[in-house]
Each structure stands twice: as structure tokens, then as C-alpha cells.
Design an enzyme around this catalytic site. Structure first.
Site, PDB file in Angstrom:
ATOM      1  N   LYS A 205       0.763  -1.322   0.015  1.00 51.68           N
ATOM      2  CA  LYS A 205      -0.071   0.402  -0.192  1.00 51.68           C
ATOM      3  C   LYS A 205       0.332   0.987  -0.510  1.00 51.68           C
ATOM      4  CE  LYS A 205      -3.715   1.487   2.100  1.00 51.68           C
ATOM      5  NZ  LYS A 205      -5.184   1.873   3.405  1.00 51.68           N
ATOM      6  N   GLU A 211       9.596  -5.451   5.051  1.00 49.04           N
ATOM      7  CA  GLU A 211       9.792  -6.718   4.314  1.00 49.04           C
ATOM      8  C   GLU A 211       9.477  -7.169   2.679  1.00 49.04           C
ATOM      9  OE1 GLU A 211       7.256  -6.698   8.059  1.00 49.04           O
ATOM     10  OE2 GLU A 211       7.646  -5.446   6.646  1.00 49.04           O
ATOM     11  N   GLY A 266      -5.815  -2.400   4.036  1.00 52.70           N
ATOM     12  CA  GLY A 266      -5.168  -3.613   3.517  1.00 52.70           C
ATOM     13  C   GLY A 266      -5.229  -5.086   3.887  1.00 52.70           C
ATOM     14  N   ARG A 267      -6.380  -5.182   4.574  1.00 45.84           N
ATOM     15  CA  ARG A 267      -7.119  -6.761   5.134  1.00 45.84           C
ATOM     16  C   ARG A 267      -8.054  -6.426   4.274  1.00 45.84           C
ATOM     17  NH1 ARG A 267      -6.612  -2.954   8.724  1.00 45.84           N
ATOM     18  NH2 ARG A 267      -8.409  -2.754  10.415  1.00 45.84           N
ATOM     19  N   GLU A 352      -6.784  -7.766  13.243  1.00 47.91           N
ATOM     20  CA  GLU A 352      -6.539  -6.550  13.309  1.00 47.91           C
ATOM     21  C   GLU A 352      -7.811  -5.189  13.335  1.00 47.91           C
ATOM     22  OE1 GLU A 352      -2.305  -6.145  10.830  1.00 47.91           O
ATOM     23  OE2 GLU A 352      -3.873  -5.683   9.604  1.00 47.91           O
ATOM     24  N   HIS A 383      -8.296 -33.841  15.020  1.00 44.27           N
ATOM     25  CA  HIS A 383      -7.194 -34.878  15.755  1.00 44.27           C
ATOM     26  C   HIS A 383      -5.924 -34.194  16.286  1.00 44.27           C
ATOM     27  CE1 HIS A 383      -8.377 -38.673  14.321  1.00 44.27           C
ATOM     28  NE2 HIS A 383      -9.513 -37.917  12.971  1.00 44.27           N
ATOM     29  N   LYS A 511       6.959  -2.603  13.852  1.00 44.92           N
ATOM     30  CA  LYS A 511       7.565  -1.643  13.119  1.00 44.92           C
ATOM     31  C   LYS A 511       8.789  -0.256  13.116  1.00 44.92           C
ATOM     32  CE  LYS A 511       4.338  -2.473   9.366  1.00 44.92           C
ATOM     33  NZ  LYS A 511       2.492  -1.683   8.223  1.00 44.92           N
TER      34      LYS A 511
END
Length: 554
Positions: A205, A211, A266-267, A352, A383, A511
Site C-alpha cells: 500500500k 519486508e 489492506g486486510r 487487526e 486429531h 515496525k
């Protein structure tokens, strides 16, 4: 507004201990039509919420709380482009990305829908060229592989959708994802690719995400001496960003910079150009079907009465459990292999958004604002952690998600899968009491003494709530509706609990600290660090440099 002073809030507080003392078996026994009354059949799926610890009185109060907190007005503001993300002064218009607005909205004099359609047109043109072999690398060979470099919302959404719709993939171009700054992930992906036929999509964005940009620079170095740097960036890179000028400054061809806007979180951005990997993997027409499915859920959320509104009911049940009943977690349990990335995606989307402790009034919330979201594929979970769901002292509400029509042609598998899904929700609801356990053990010939010793361990208290979502079929349209269902649930939760759902200040702190620590890791010069962090950096430096360990403190 102090919502804890609302009569509806206080009435729910008084009802919670009463409902904790009741059992789901009792609720079903008292209402033979409960399964019909507490379910909604929508075009793409059945939403069954009958296995919840609620009765009509609780629902009336929950719906009243939604009205008391202004949900209907906030819903109108969402779809009209009002700046409901008030801490950042922005509207929240991801529904506009899929044509989900009821009326035209303009921002800064520009019609939002025109902006969206223009960008979708550019996306469609590029994807068609890519599939037709017209997009080539520097040596003239067609692009066969696209690597998406992004993290968070620029990665989880597209990856989840592509995995979910694997039965609908196009074979024209392969799509890969790299999100981790740990170079092992990028190295593993690149080891399988050809420098001449690989394209990188840098999805960020801000186009400053550490990263993502680190991975982009490493990808550029991997291309090596194939061509001059400027040519590599023009032919082997595209960008998806809300900061196109930064992408161009990085060196990416303006014609290959695809845009979305700061009014898209963003999400919630997979519907935008961030969905480029989806369109590449599935073809643009199927990407459009995904958008259409989400738009259909937008209409349902906007138009259905609150008491018949699936996102609203899901949100109110979540508020009931987390805030009033004291159940701090919620499990997402897909019984559909293709949905294996859905729990991780919904974990980010909800936690978030609503993982906050400050109300819209700027005050500390004196109540829980959202559950911990976790989960995995249902069969695998059975399981792994279902023991906890069935017999732990903690109650974990759950969403079971499956589909009527399988995405394969193997006989017998799907019936076993759905039998497990239905049985697990039934077992969580009913449990097994001591008398039932003793009768079962007696039928197996155990002695009275053996029965008394073993019975306590086999009792399941039951009354563990769950929702069941049964898709007609997992396809682009139904997946779009399913994702939008959860988006609007998250929005509703935030409105009711007085939380700003669309900022993410908690992400920024780490960050900033990481950026300050990185030079110290590289140089070993410690500056103003706490004792623990200083110890970690010192150990890192010693091991990297082969230095001897210091004397142990006495």
C-alpha cells in the site's frame, strides 16, 4: 456514549449468567422448530445459528443493543463514503471495489466507481496479455511465473482465494507467494524458477513496507546480469500500491503500476488491484465473479432487517460470547480442503480490526472488544485440538464451514467429510452426561467398579455453541459472498462495541522499533536498550562473529 449504561447492555449482563446455566439440549427440547427459526437460507449458503446459547429474549436484547449503538446509521455511512475511519480521516469503501454501493460516491471530485472500473479495465487488459503470451521478459520469452511480493493484506487475501478456488485455476501462468522477510522463503521459491520467464508483483500500500521492499531488492539481484537494472524493472516487475509515485521512483514502468486507494484497508483489499494474483491465477472473468458474490452480500447486509441479516447476527453472537459470556476465543473450522488458509485470513481480518482497547471516545474499554480467532481444517483439527473443544473447562464457540457439492469426483469422500462436520457440531452441542456414559460402559460388560472409575473421564458437558455455514458449492461467487459476510460481521462488531475497526496503530509500534534495532544488530553498538534486548543482541553478535562467551554473572 457509555454503552455499559444502556438498558439493553445491562439487561444482557443480567441474562448472561442465566444462559450459562442452561444447556443447548434444553433449548432444542423446548422448541422443535428451533433449527428452522434460527437459520437463514441465502442464495449461496445456509447459515444455521441454532446451536447457540441464546433464546428469543437474548436475541431481542442483542438486536436492541445494535440499534442503541447506531448500527443502522453507521451502515448507511459506510456505504455513502462518510469518513468512518475517523482516526485517519478516511472513508472505508472496499464495497465500492466490487460494485457494492447503492448510490454514486465522489471523493475529491472524482466518482469512486469510475476510478474502480478504470483500474479493473487495466487489470483485465494486463491479465489477458499475460495469458496470451504477449507479456515477455527481457529476452523475449513469455512470462510463465508470477511471484507476488507482499505481506499481511497484500498476501493473505490473494493466497487464500487462489487456494480456495484451486479447482477453477487457469493453467496459463503459475502464481507464487513470498511474504516473509526470512530469505529462506524467497530462496525456496526462486530455486524453482527461470530468470527469463519470471515476473515479480510488488504489492504494498505504501511501497515502503520493509519486508516487501527487502524481498523486491533481493529479487532484482536474483535477476542478475540478465539485462540492465532499468530494463529489468520495466519488464520483470509490476507494482500494486496506493503510492504510485514511489513505485515509479523505484523504477517500475508507470504502465505497470496498478493502483488502489487509501480508503481501502489492506486486510480488505483483495477486491482491488491487490487481487492481481487472483485474476492471473483464475482468469479475469472468475475474478469478476468473486467480486459479484461479495456485492450480493453487500446488498444483503445493506437491505435485510437486522433480525434476518446474517453478518449482523454473526456479529451479535460474537459480542454475546466474548463480551457478556466471557468466552475469549473463537474457532474457524473449515471442512473443505481448499479453505485451509481461511482461518489465517480471518484471524488477520478480525484481530487487526477489533483487537483494541480504546473506544471511539478515546477512553479505555472496560469490556472485551473481540475474541482470539484461531482454527484449522476440521478433519485435521479433530486429531489435534478438538479434545480441548469438547472437554476443556474453557468454552470456545466455533464456525463450521463446508459445502454440499465437492470439488472433486472421488466417491464416498465427501459424505464422510460432512458426516464428521455435522457430528462434531452435534457432539459439542449435546455432549454425553454421566448416566449415558454409565449405560454405554455397562453395555460393554464392564463391572460396577470399573464403570465408576472410568465414567468421569468420558463425560462431555456439551452446550458448546457453534454456527454452521453450508455452501451450495465452493466457487468464485460463493467465496466472495462468504468473505464479505465476515467483513460485515467485523464492521458490525466494531460499531456495537464502539471501536474504530479500520485503523491499525498497534502494528506500527513494532515496525518503528525494528527499524531502530536493525542498525544495532548490524554494528553491535548497543544504544539505550533494556537488559533483555541488549542480551539478545550481544548473543547474536557473539555467535555470528565466533566470539567467546562472557563469564556467567555471579
Amino acid at each position: 456514549m457509555d454503552i455499559t449504561r444502556l438498558p439493553s447492555w445491562q439487561q444482557l449482563e443480567s441474562l448472561a449468567p442465566q444462559m450459562r446455566a442452561r444447556h443447548l439440549r434444553e433449548l432444542f427440547a423446548g422448541d422443535p422448530r428451533r433449527g428452522l427459526r434460527y437459520s437463514l437460507e441465502l442464495p449461496e449458503f445456509l447459515f444455521d445459528y441454532s446451536k447457540n446459547l441464546v433464546d428469543d429474549e437474548v436475541f431481542v436484547k442483542l438486536l436492541q443493543l445494535a440499534r442503541d449503538t447506531g448500527l443502522e446509521d453507521w451502515r448507511t455511512d459506510l456505504f455513502s463514503g462518510a469518513p468512518i475511519n475517523r482516526t485517519e480521516g478516511r472513508p472505508v469503501l472496499h464495497p465500492a471495489l466490487r460494485g457494492g454501493l447503492p448510490n454514486p460516491v465522489s471523493l475529491d471530485g472524482a466518482p469512486v466507481q469510475d476510478l474502480v472500473e478504470t483500474e479493473l479495465g487495466r487489470l483485465k487488459e494486463f491479465v489477458n496479455l499475460l495469458h496470451n503470451g504477449a507479456v515477455t521478459g527481457y529476452t523475449g520469452r513469455r512470462i510463465t511465473d508470477v511471484v507476488n511480493l507482499g505481506v499481511g493484506g497484500s498476501h493473505l487475501g490473494p493466497e487464500m482465494v487462489i487456494e480456495a478456488l484451486r479447482a477453477h485455476r487457469s493453467d496459463e501462468v503459475r502464481v507464487h507467494f513470498v511474504s516473509n522477510v526470512d530469505g529462506a522463503q524467497l530462496a525456496d521459491v526462486l530455486a524453482r524458477l527461470d530468470v527469463e520467464t519470471t515476473l515479480f508483483a510488488v504489492s504494498s500500500k505504501t511501497f515502503t513496507t520493509a519486508e516487501t521492499m527487502t524481498n523486491a531488492r533481493s529479487a532484482l539481484r536474483w535477476l542478475g546480469d540478465l539485462a540492465p537494472r532499468t530494463q529489468l524493472l520495466r519488464q520483470h516487475f509490476v507494482a500494486v500500491t496506493a503510492s504510485p509515485e514511489k513505485a515509479q521512483a523505484f523504477g517500475i514502468d508507470p504502465g505497470r503500476v496498478f493502483r488502489f486507494w487509501d480508503w481501502v484497508g489492506g486486510r480488505f483489499s483483495l477486491w482491488s488491484a491487490i487481487g492481481l494474483p487472483i485474476a492471473i491465477a483464475l482468469g479475469f472473468e472468475r475474478f469478476r465473479e468473486l467480486l459479484d458474490g461479495a456485492a450480493s452480500m453487500d446488498r444483503h447486509f445493506r437491505e435485510a432487517p437486522l433480525e434476518e441479516n446474517a453478518p449482523v447476527l454473526m456479529a451479535l453472537l460474537s459480542v454475546w460470547y466474548c463480551t457478556f459470556m466471557g468466552y475469549p476465543a473463537h474457532a474457524i473450522l473449515p471442512y473443505e480442503q481448499a479453505l485451509h488458509r481461511l482461518p489465517a485470513y480471518l484471524q488477520q481480518a478480525e484481530m487487526e480490526s477489533n483487537g483494541k482497547s480504546t473506544t471511539r471516545a478515546g477512553e479505555e474499554a472496560g469490556y472485551a472488544t473481540g475474541p482470539l480467532i484461531w482454527g484449522m481444517l476440521g478433519i485435521n483439527g479433530q486429531h489435534a485440538f478438538y479434545q480441548y473443544l469438547h472437554q476443556s473447562p474453557e468454552v470456545v464457540p466455533a464456525d463450521f464451514i463446508g459445502s454440499v457439492t465437492p470439488g472433486h469426483e472421488l466417491e464416498g469422500h465427501h459424505e464422510i467429510l460432512l458426516a464428521n462436520m455435522f457430528a462434531q457440531s452435534q457432539a459439542l452441542m449435546n455432549g454425553v452426561d454421566r448416566e449415558q456414559v454409565k449405560a454405554e460402559l455397562a453395555s460393554k460388560g464392564l463391572s460396577e467398579k470399573e464403570i465408576e472409575q472410568l465414567a468421569p473421564y468420558k463425560v462431555h458437558r456439551g452446550s458448546r455453541p457453534s454456527n454452521s455455514i453450508l455452501l451450495r458449492q465452493l466457487n468464485p461467487r460463493s467465496l466472495g459472498a462468504l468473505i464479505a459476510l465476515y467483513e460485515h460481521k467485523i464492521f458490525t462488531q466494531g460499531v456495537v462495541l464502539q471501536i474504530y475497526s479500520f485503523d491499525q496503530w498497534g502494528v506500527e509500534l513494532g515496525k518503528g522499533l525494528a527499524a531502530a534495532l536493525q542498525p544495532q544488530l548490524e554494528s553491535g553498538e548497543l544504544r539505550s536498550q533494556d537488559a533483555s534486548t541488549a542480551r539478545l543482541i550481544d548473543y547474536y553478535q557473539r555467535v555470528r562473529n565466533g566470539a567467546a562467551a562472557p563469564e556467567t554473572a555471579g
